[in-house]
Write a protein that holds these residues in place. Structure first.
Motif, PDB file in Angstrom:
ATOM      1  N   GLU A 163      -5.161   8.286   0.925  1.00 10.43           N
ATOM      2  CA  GLU A 163      -5.521   7.651  -0.351  1.00 10.43           C
ATOM      3  C   GLU A 163      -5.093   6.191  -0.368  1.00 10.43           C
ATOM      4  OE1 GLU A 163      -4.720   8.297  -5.157  1.00 10.43           O
ATOM      5  OE2 GLU A 163      -3.717   9.568  -3.663  1.00 10.43           O
ATOM      6  N   LEU A 164      -3.907   5.891   0.210  1.00 16.13           N
ATOM      7  CA  LEU A 164      -3.440   4.499   0.292  1.00 16.13           C
ATOM      8  C   LEU A 164      -4.432   3.651   1.092  1.00 16.13           C
ATOM      9  CD1 LEU A 164       0.157   3.321   1.039  1.00 16.13           C
ATOM     10  CD2 LEU A 164      -1.697   2.450   2.424  1.00 16.13           C
ATOM     11  N   ILE A 168      -2.946  -4.548  -5.584  1.00 18.90           N
ATOM     12  CA  ILE A 168      -3.269  -5.942  -5.954  1.00 18.90           C
ATOM     13  C   ILE A 168      -2.709  -6.895  -4.915  1.00 18.90           C
ATOM     14  CG2 ILE A 168      -2.877  -7.713  -7.690  1.00 18.90           C
ATOM     15  CD1 ILE A 168      -2.795  -5.480  -9.770  1.00 18.90           C
ATOM     16  N   ILE A 169      -1.473  -6.646  -4.463  1.00 20.78           N
ATOM     17  CA  ILE A 169      -0.833  -7.543  -3.494  1.00 20.78           C
ATOM     18  C   ILE A 169      -1.618  -7.562  -2.184  1.00 20.78           C
ATOM     19  CG2 ILE A 169       1.249  -7.886  -2.124  1.00 20.78           C
ATOM     20  CD1 ILE A 169       2.810  -6.645  -4.468  1.00 20.78           C
ATOM     21  N   THR A 170      -2.010  -6.358  -1.682  1.00 17.60           N
ATOM     22  CA  THR A 170      -2.775  -6.325  -0.436  1.00 17.60           C
ATOM     23  C   THR A 170      -4.124  -7.012  -0.593  1.00 17.60           C
ATOM     24  OG1 THR A 170      -3.613  -4.137  -1.061  1.00 17.60           O
ATOM     25  CG2 THR A 170      -1.683  -4.199   0.364  1.00 17.60           C
ATOM     26  N   GLY A 171      -4.689  -6.979  -1.807  1.00 16.66           N
ATOM     27  CA  GLY A 171      -5.949  -7.691  -2.027  1.00 16.66           C
ATOM     28  C   GLY A 171      -5.798  -9.186  -1.848  1.00 16.66           C
ATOM     29  N   TRP A 172      -4.655  -9.738  -2.302  1.00 18.37           N
ATOM     30  CA  TRP A 172      -4.420 -11.173  -2.121  1.00 18.37           C
ATOM     31  C   TRP A 172      -4.062 -11.501  -0.669  1.00 18.37           C
ATOM     32  CZ3 TRP A 172      -6.438 -13.897  -5.622  1.00 18.37           C
ATOM     33  CH2 TRP A 172      -6.397 -13.550  -6.971  1.00 18.37           C
ATOM     34  N   CYS A 173      -3.365 -10.569  -0.010  1.00 18.17           N
ATOM     35  CA  CYS A 173      -2.945 -10.848   1.373  1.00 18.17           C
ATOM     36  C   CYS A 173      -4.106 -10.712   2.364  1.00 18.17           C
ATOM     37  CB  CYS A 173      -1.826  -9.891   1.774  1.00 18.17           C
ATOM     38  SG  CYS A 173      -0.295 -10.139   0.853  1.00 18.17           S
ATOM     39  N   GLY A 174      -4.923  -9.706   2.183  1.00  9.04           N
ATOM     40  CA  GLY A 174      -6.032  -9.482   3.102  1.00  9.04           C
ATOM     41  C   GLY A 174      -5.721  -8.513   4.222  1.00  9.04           C
ATOM     42  N   ALA A 175      -4.453  -8.154   4.407  1.00  6.04           N
ATOM     43  CA  ALA A 175      -4.077  -7.222   5.466  1.00  6.04           C
ATOM     44  C   ALA A 175      -2.839  -6.456   5.025  1.00  6.04           C
ATOM     45  CB  ALA A 175      -3.808  -7.948   6.789  1.00  6.04           C
ATOM     46  N   ALA A 176      -2.747  -5.207   5.498  1.00  8.70           N
ATOM     47  CA  ALA A 176      -1.621  -4.355   5.123  1.00  8.70           C
ATOM     48  C   ALA A 176      -1.129  -3.616   6.347  1.00  8.70           C
ATOM     49  CB  ALA A 176      -2.032  -3.354   4.038  1.00  8.70           C
ATOM     50  N   LEU A 177       0.187  -3.500   6.426  1.00  9.61           N
ATOM     51  CA  LEU A 177       0.837  -2.703   7.461  1.00  9.61           C
ATOM     52  C   LEU A 177       1.397  -1.461   6.768  1.00  9.61           C
ATOM     53  CD1 LEU A 177       1.678  -2.688  10.472  1.00  9.61           C
ATOM     54  CD2 LEU A 177       3.846  -3.703   9.756  1.00  9.61           C
ATOM     55  N   VAL A 178       0.845  -0.300   7.104  1.00  8.94           N
ATOM     56  CA  VAL A 178       1.167   0.941   6.397  1.00  8.94           C
ATOM     57  C   VAL A 178       2.341   1.618   7.098  1.00  8.94           C
ATOM     58  CG1 VAL A 178       0.311   3.179   5.595  1.00  8.94           C
ATOM     59  CG2 VAL A 178      -1.227   1.208   5.683  1.00  8.94           C
ATOM     60  N   LEU A 179       3.391   1.908   6.306  1.00 13.35           N
ATOM     61  CA  LEU A 179       4.574   2.578   6.817  1.00 13.35           C
ATOM     62  C   LEU A 179       4.582   4.024   6.323  1.00 13.35           C
ATOM     63  CD1 LEU A 179       7.395   2.626   8.178  1.00 13.35           C
ATOM     64  CD2 LEU A 179       8.342   1.818   5.990  1.00 13.35           C
ATOM     65  N   ALA A 180       4.796   4.944   7.225  1.00 15.35           N
ATOM     66  CA  ALA A 180       4.894   6.370   6.880  1.00 15.35           C
ATOM     67  C   ALA A 180       6.049   6.978   7.650  1.00 15.35           C
ATOM     68  CB  ALA A 180       3.600   7.109   7.206  1.00 15.35           C
ATOM     69  N   ARG A 181       6.715   7.934   7.022  1.00 13.42           N
ATOM     70  CA  ARG A 181       7.849   8.599   7.667  1.00 13.42           C
ATOM     71  C   ARG A 181       7.382   9.897   8.304  1.00 13.42           C
ATOM     72  NH1 ARG A 181      13.358   8.781   4.473  1.00 13.42           N
ATOM     73  NH2 ARG A 181      13.923   9.488   6.577  1.00 13.42           N
ATOM     74  N   GLN A 182       7.762  10.052   9.530  1.00 15.93           N
ATOM     75  CA  GLN A 182       7.393  11.263  10.253  1.00 15.93           C
ATOM     76  C   GLN A 182       8.002  12.491   9.580  1.00 15.93           C
ATOM     77  OE1 GLN A 182       8.629  11.248  14.324  1.00 15.93           O
ATOM     78  NE2 GLN A 182       7.348  12.969  14.915  1.00 15.93           N
ATOM     79  N   ASP A 183       7.141  13.508   9.415  1.00 11.06           N
ATOM     80  CA  ASP A 183       7.523  14.795   8.810  1.00 11.06           C
ATOM     81  C   ASP A 183       7.884  14.667   7.331  1.00 11.06           C
ATOM     82  OD1 ASP A 183       7.247  15.811  11.376  1.00 11.06           O
ATOM     83  OD2 ASP A 183       9.380  15.568  11.821  1.00 11.06           O
ATOM     84  N   GLN A 184       7.674  13.503   6.723  1.00 11.41           N
ATOM     85  CA  GLN A 184       8.069  13.314   5.324  1.00 11.41           C
ATOM     86  C   GLN A 184       6.899  12.895   4.443  1.00 11.41           C
ATOM     87  OE1 GLN A 184      11.084  14.037   4.149  1.00 11.41           O
ATOM     88  NE2 GLN A 184      11.865  14.584   6.180  1.00 11.41           N
ATOM     89  N   THR A 185       6.191  11.856   4.838  1.00  7.73           N
ATOM     90  CA  THR A 185       5.129  11.306   3.998  1.00  7.73           C
ATOM     91  C   THR A 185       3.899  12.215   4.031  1.00  7.73           C
ATOM     92  OG1 THR A 185       5.899   9.097   4.576  1.00  7.73           O
ATOM     93  CG2 THR A 185       3.726   9.272   3.539  1.00  7.73           C
ATOM     94  N   PRO A 186       3.366  12.624   2.882  1.00  9.73           N
ATOM     95  CA  PRO A 186       2.147  13.449   2.879  1.00  9.73           C
ATOM     96  C   PRO A 186       0.954  12.661   3.425  1.00  9.73           C
ATOM     97  CG  PRO A 186       3.291  13.593   0.764  1.00  9.73           C
ATOM     98  CD  PRO A 186       3.921  12.469   1.517  1.00  9.73           C
ATOM     99  N   LEU A 187       0.222  13.268   4.337  1.00 12.26           N
ATOM    100  CA  LEU A 187      -0.942  12.593   4.908  1.00 12.26           C
ATOM    101  C   LEU A 187      -2.034  12.330   3.884  1.00 12.26           C
ATOM    102  CD1 LEU A 187      -1.338  14.190   8.451  1.00 12.26           C
ATOM    103  CD2 LEU A 187      -0.760  11.840   7.883  1.00 12.26           C
ATOM    104  N   PRO A 188      -2.280  13.209   2.905  1.00 12.77           N
ATOM    105  CA  PRO A 188      -3.278  12.865   1.885  1.00 12.77           C
ATOM    106  C   PRO A 188      -2.915  11.601   1.115  1.00 12.77           C
ATOM    107  CG  PRO A 188      -2.863  15.226   1.858  1.00 12.77           C
ATOM    108  CD  PRO A 188      -1.853  14.620   2.775  1.00 12.77           C
TER     109      PRO A 188
END
Length: 772
Positions: A752-753, A728-748
């Motif tokens: 999906e995000l 919902i927040i990204t819908g109001w903002c219009g843009a998102a900066l996606v943060l992922a941790r190397q070797d930790q965050t699942p790519l699927p």
């Protein structure tokens, strides 16, 4: 997958791969130590393929072909050789063996076959690559038994090789013996038939009779040709005689006729002379005329006699031709008959010869088979007999460990790749960009550890100027550094027009007397003011850096007792490795905003799971934009686990929940002490319905209103796994900066995000890959 990604995967899965590798090594070591010792005895046999066959006396080319040695190996491994070993050593008569056979097979099948199969399992046959030597190795728990069985196999192989040659030879000899009797009868019948035919036709030598008769036929042919020539000639003369016999050669060449004609010519001349002298009626003339007539009559008579002889010769020649022709026909029939008899004789002789050849061939094969059936020699001999081994051959600890290292490495790498396929994680920026379909704007890492903060004095805030309800409106300017060039000011802030000496004096680092000494050295040496102060030892590098930061309006925290968390690197350690990475990310965002069509600098920092570092990244980005001179606001929109008030050390009594609940007159924006151009909108009281509050239009209106006041707005969001708040927040903002941790965050989860962000009507501005 390129090689660098492959290495990153191995690095990330190193613990699991090391565990698999260690398990394989440990298992191999335990099994190698637990397994019973095995002893191997080897006997070498040599196969002579270059000597001629002892019976045939010739060299057999098939023995020199590679398939011959392969055939010998197969013979050694055959059940027939193993059965010979069992029979030769009488292993099937052992009570212990029979008891074991009863236990294994319950008495089914043949004990000899069972033993043969059991012996074959522990037999290894290896031919030499460059020679005709074959090694037979037998492995057993008892060294003496291994040597006995190995030698027994070599002996059984030699006997089997002899048997493979002698047994078929015996069968061939018996078969040839029966066949030769039949061929002998056929030969005798053919010879008797030939003799009877010769006796019946009276033929002694068919070739001599035919030659004589052919000579006679040839002579009769020659005679016929000659007689035909004579007959033709006589017929021609006879016709000429009937037409004009006087011109015939026989008449013209006859001496009597020639004399008569000469006499006739003489009398004719005499008569003409007498008539000329005496006249035609003179008695002399009449008497001469009478002599002429008589002489002419005699010439005609002689000519008729000669021509009559030509006719007789013609009749004789015609008769002779008929006789010769008849003899020729009879002789031709005789020759044909003799040829027919010869053909029949030749057929009978050929039949006899074929029978003789068949008989001779079978007799020869019978003799050879008889010899081969009695041969006990072979081209195989034992080169080195097996002896009782002293040391065990299995298990081979070093070889097993080497294989374990190799197989363990392969299995470890394969298992690591399999785990990666089942559980994909971002190993590099390319992996993250591939699932986001957007570039990776920044790489964050822990970097080298830095010493404690260099600046320990009070914060450099400068005299702030209020520019609206949002808090301080900063303005950057520049003054000259010592005798450096003039820089055009960016704003009308008198504080930044000061020289660095003035700043150092105001900070208590220099006195008026110190400043005079520095200026004197500066004029003498041609140095900058700061360099001259350092040369005289009146200030330190830290003091000078602090003054330069004040001159350029670069605000950060230097007080050790600052309420801003150490995690906000740009506020506490603005010159460290982490701060430089945040600045690089800031630069990428600024370039995307400049190159893009939208001028709205509102971005939500999102991540799939908790603990990724969204709040810290949002706080550091806000500080980075504030230090760049942008009027910046960081909004803590994580109404489930707020943290921006803790990071910046501000109050959390009023905040976003207060604003969304309808209290627009509340002072919810809080400036950060010590950091110019930066305000924080904390969460405030945690509401029971955060998702409903964020979904209201009031939240979107608040962002639009705040964007009119602030240049950059950074929103801290909850994790996507906690619900639909972040979407919902990204819908109001219009843009998102996606943060992922190397070797930790699942790519699927990242994929999906990104899908949810797009469904909310926003765009993925880019990704940030963190390795801390």
């Amino acid at each position: 997958m390129n090689f660098s990604q492959f290495l990153l995967i191995l690095k990330a899965r190193r613990r699991f791969a090391l565990m698999v590798f260690s398990l394989v090594i440990l298992t191999t070591l335990v099994v190698s130590l637990v397994l019973p010792k095995q002893y191997s005895a080897t006997v070498s046999v040599v196969v002579d393929v270059k000597s001629p066959d002892p019976v045939a006396g010739i060299f057999l080319p098939a023995m020199a072909q590679p398939a011959y040695m392969a055939t010998q190996v197969d013979i050694i491994k055959s059940q027939a050789v193993a059965l010979r070993v069992v029979k030769g050593l009488k292993l099937d008569e052992s009570p212990l063996v029979r008891e074991q056979w009863q236990e294994d097979t319950e008495g089914k099948g043949s004990i000899s076959v069972w033993l043969a199969d059991l012996l074959q399992k522990y037999l290894d046959v290896k031919p030499s690559r460059e020679s005709n030597v074959i090694g037979l190795t037998y492995t057993s728990k008892e060294p003496q038994f291994a040597a006995v069985i190995a030698n027994a196999f070599a002996r059984a192989y030699i006997d089997a090789n002899v048997g493979l040659r002698v047994d078929p030879a015996k069968e061939y000899a018996a078969s040839f013996d029966q066949r030769i009797k039949v061929l002998r009868d056929q030969l005798e019948a053919a010879q008797a038939k030939l003799t009877a035919y010769q006796r019946e036709k009276g033929i002694i030598s068919a070739d001599e009779r035919l030659d004589v008769e052919n000579a006679r036929l040839q002579q009769l042919t020659i005679d016929l040709v000659a007689v035909q020539g004579f007959a033709a000639e006589s017929r021609a003369r006879s016709g000429q005689a009937h037409a004009n016999s006087e011109i015939m050669p026989e008449v013209l060449q006859n001496p009597l006729i020639q004399n008569l004609k000469a006499e006739l010519a003489r009398l004719e001349a005499k008569r003409q002379e007498q008539q000329a002298r005496y006249g035609p009626n003179h008695p002399e003339s009449i008497r001469t005329a009478a002599e002429l007539d008589a002489l002419r009559a005699r010439v005609q008579s002689e000519s008729a006699r000669v021509s009559g002889g030509v006719g007789t010769t013609n009749r004789v020649n015609v008769q002779r031709e008929a006789e010769v022709r008849a003899a020729l026909e009879k002789q031709r029939a005789r020759v044909l008959e003799i040829k027919h008899q010869r053909d029949e004789l030749v057929g009978l002789q050929q039949e006899r010869d074929n029978a003789q050849k068949a008989y001779d061939g079978v007799a020869q094969r019978l003799a050879q088979a008889s010899l081969e059936s009695q041969v006990s020699q072979t081209n195989i001999s034992v080169l080195t007999p097996a002896v009782e081994p002293v040391e065990h051959s299995r298990p081979k600890l070093l070889l097993n460990m080497a294989l374990a290292v190799f197989l363990g490495s392969m299995l470890a790498v394969g298992s690591g790749l399999a785990m990666e396929i089942l559980d994909r994680r971002p190993r590099s920026a390319e992996d993250l960009a591939a699932v986001l379909h957007a570039p990776v704007l920044g790489l964050l890492s822990a970097g080298p550890r830095l010493p404690p903060r260099l600046f320990r004095r009070k914060a450099l805030s400068g005299p702030p100027e209020r520019s609206g309800p949002a808090g301080p409106q900063p303005s950057f300017g520049a003054h000259e550094f010592s005798h450096g060039p003039q820089i055009i000011p960016a704003g009308n802030v008198p504080y930044h027009d000061r020289m660095i000496g003035t700043i150092l004096r105001e900070n208590g680092k220099l006195s008026a007397q110190d400043e005079e000494q520095i200026l004197t050295l500066q004029r003498e040496k041609g140095l900058r003011f700061g360099d001259a102060a350092l040369h005289l030892g009146m200030v330190t590098e830290r003091d000078l850096t602090q003054a330069l930061s004040q001159q350029f309006g670069f605000s950060y925290m230097e007080d050790e007792d600052s309420r801003i968390s150490e995690e906000v690197a740009l506020a506490n350690k603005p010159f460290g490795h982490a701060a430089e990475q945040i600045r690089a990310l800031r630069s990428e965002m600024v370039m995307r905003w400049r190159n893009g069509q939208t001028q709205r600098k509102v971005v939500a920092v999102v991540s799939p799971r908790r603990g990724e570092g969204r709040s810290v990244l949002a706080a550091n980005l806000a500080v980075a934009f504030a230090q760049m001179g942008e009027n910046t606001l960081v909004i803590d929109a994580d109404m489930r686990n707020p943290s921006q008030h803790r990071l910046f050390g501000v109050s959390n009594q009023l905040g976003l929940s207060t604003l969304l609940s309808g209290r627009r007159d509340a002072k919810v924006l809080q400036p950060v002490p010590g950091l110019r151009n930066l305000c924080v909108l904390p969460v405030g009281a945690i509401p029971p319905n955060p998702q409903e509050l964020l979904a209201r239009q009031a939240f979107g209106n608040a962002i639009q209103l705040l964007h009119q006041v602030f240049d950059v707005i950074i929103l801290d969001t909850p994790a996507f796994e906690e619900g639909a708040d972040a979407q919902i927040i990204t819908g109001w903002c219009g843009a998102a900066l996606v943060l992922a941790r190397q070797d930790q965050t699942p790519l699927p989860a990242v994929e999906e995000l990104a899908h949810k962000v797009n469904n909310a009507g926003a765009e993925v501005m880019g990704g940030v890959l963190a390795s801390y």
